[in-house]
Scaffold this motif. Structure first.
Motif, mmCIF file in Angstrom:
data_model
loop_
_atom_site.group_PDB
_atom_site.id
_atom_site.type_symbol
_atom_site.label_atom_id
_atom_site.label_comp_id
_atom_site.label_asym_id
_atom_site.label_seq_id
_atom_site.Cartn_x
_atom_site.Cartn_y
_atom_site.Cartn_z
ATOM 1 N N THR A 137 0.848 -1.188 0.000
ATOM 2 C CA THR A 137 0.000 0.000 0.000
ATOM 3 C C THR A 137 0.885 1.240 0.000
ATOM 4 N N ALA A 138 0.326 2.349 -0.418
ATOM 5 C CA ALA A 138 1.081 3.603 -0.407
ATOM 6 C C ALA A 138 1.558 3.925 1.008
ATOM 7 N N GLU A 139 0.723 3.675 1.987
ATOM 8 C CA GLU A 139 1.084 3.963 3.376
ATOM 9 C C GLU A 139 2.270 3.107 3.840
ATOM 10 N N ALA A 140 2.246 1.817 3.537
ATOM 11 C CA ALA A 140 3.332 0.912 3.948
ATOM 12 C C ALA A 140 4.629 1.272 3.229
ATOM 13 N N LEU A 141 4.555 1.547 1.927
ATOM 14 C CA LEU A 141 5.747 1.915 1.162
ATOM 15 C C LEU A 141 6.329 3.227 1.667
ATOM 16 N N PHE A 194 8.062 2.680 5.163
ATOM 17 C CA PHE A 194 9.379 2.042 5.092
ATOM 18 C C PHE A 194 10.402 3.009 4.497
ATOM 19 N N GLU A 195 10.013 3.693 3.432
ATOM 20 C CA GLU A 195 10.926 4.655 2.796
ATOM 21 C C GLU A 195 11.387 5.710 3.796
ATOM 22 N N PHE A 227 12.073 -2.068 -2.866
ATOM 23 C CA PHE A 227 13.158 -1.116 -2.659
ATOM 24 C C PHE A 227 14.499 -1.772 -2.940
ATOM 25 N N VAL A 228 15.457 -0.957 -3.358
ATOM 26 C CA VAL A 228 16.861 -1.341 -3.384
ATOM 27 C C VAL A 228 17.593 -0.274 -2.584
ATOM 28 N N LEU A 229 18.372 -0.742 -1.607
ATOM 29 C CA LEU A 229 19.136 0.164 -0.754
ATOM 30 C C LEU A 229 20.615 -0.031 -1.013
ATOM 31 N N VAL A 230 21.367 1.046 -0.958
ATOM 32 C CA VAL A 230 22.825 0.993 -0.969
ATOM 33 C C VAL A 230 23.242 1.305 0.464
ATOM 34 N N VAL A 231 23.982 0.367 1.042
ATOM 35 C CA VAL A 231 24.309 0.435 2.466
ATOM 36 C C VAL A 231 25.820 0.421 2.651
ATOM 37 N N GLN A 232 26.317 1.240 3.573
ATOM 38 C CA GLN A 232 27.732 1.255 3.942
ATOM 39 C C GLN A 232 27.807 1.135 5.456
ATOM 40 N N VAL A 233 28.311 -0.004 5.931
ATOM 41 C CA VAL A 233 28.445 -0.241 7.370
ATOM 42 C C VAL A 233 29.888 -0.595 7.700
ATOM 43 N N HIS A 255 8.374 -3.835 10.694
ATOM 44 C CA HIS A 255 8.321 -2.812 9.650
ATOM 45 C C HIS A 255 7.725 -3.352 8.355
ATOM 46 N N ARG A 256 7.045 -4.512 8.463
ATOM 47 C CA ARG A 256 6.311 -5.132 7.348
ATOM 48 C C ARG A 256 7.247 -5.630 6.243
#
Length: 164
Positions: free
Chosen positions: A84-88, A91-92, A113-119, A137-138
């Motif tokens: 749903t728009a609300e869930a998306l 999370f965003e 989603f695609v995330l680029v992560v640096q940890v 967070h669904r």
């Protein structure tokens, strides 16, 4: 957002600034073949109209890893259990707030989603996963791809020489 008219001179300035945004106005004007006043006016207009979104320093991952310790880069695909728009949007908003998440892309088809992560390391990734990639967070599916080599990294748009 309104359309902006770009001419060949604007395109030349944008190419030069994408290559080195630290150029002084005088150096930029010289390279673009403009007077300093004209150069300044045009760059200010490109900023004011949002064509130039911001100027940043791009840090070297190798140097940062050496200075701060081990670094771990990952591309992470996220699929929510509800689209749903609300869930998306929810999370965003959470992903955007995470300092270790460098980029958030809402994509289609496939994952949401695609995330680029640096940890710092795998425990750092695990901590991020606990904060962000949970059923709370669904999040239904997480696929992480850990970088072994960065063959190319760029931020420049392919700006043509001439306006069509």
């Amino acid at each position: 957002m309104s359309a902006i008219d770009l001419d060949d001179t604007d395109l030349r300035l944008l190419r030069l600034l994408q290559d080195d945004a630290s150029l002084s106005n005088q150096a930029l004007a010289d390279r673009a073949g403009l007077s300093p006043a004209t150069c300044h006016r045009r760059v200010r207009r490109l900023r004011d109209e949002g064509v130039i979104e911001r100027e940043v320093a791009i840090l070297s991952p190798a140097h940062m890893a050496e200075a701060l310790g081990w670094g771990l880069s990952a591309l992470v695909e996220i699929t929510l259990d509800l689209q749903t728009a609300e869930a998306l949007d929810a999370f965003e908003a959470r992903a955007v707030q995470e300092a270790t998440v460098q980029q958030v892309w809402r994509v289609s088809p496939g994952p949401d989603f695609v995330l680029v992560v640096q940890v710092a390391d795998m425990p750092g990734y695990q901590a991020l996963a606990q904060r962000l990639f949970t059923a709370e967070h669904r999040v239904r599916t997480v696929r992480a791809f850990f970088a072994t080599k960065r063959a190319k990294f760029g931020t420049a748009w392919p700006v043509p020489d001439k306006v069509r």
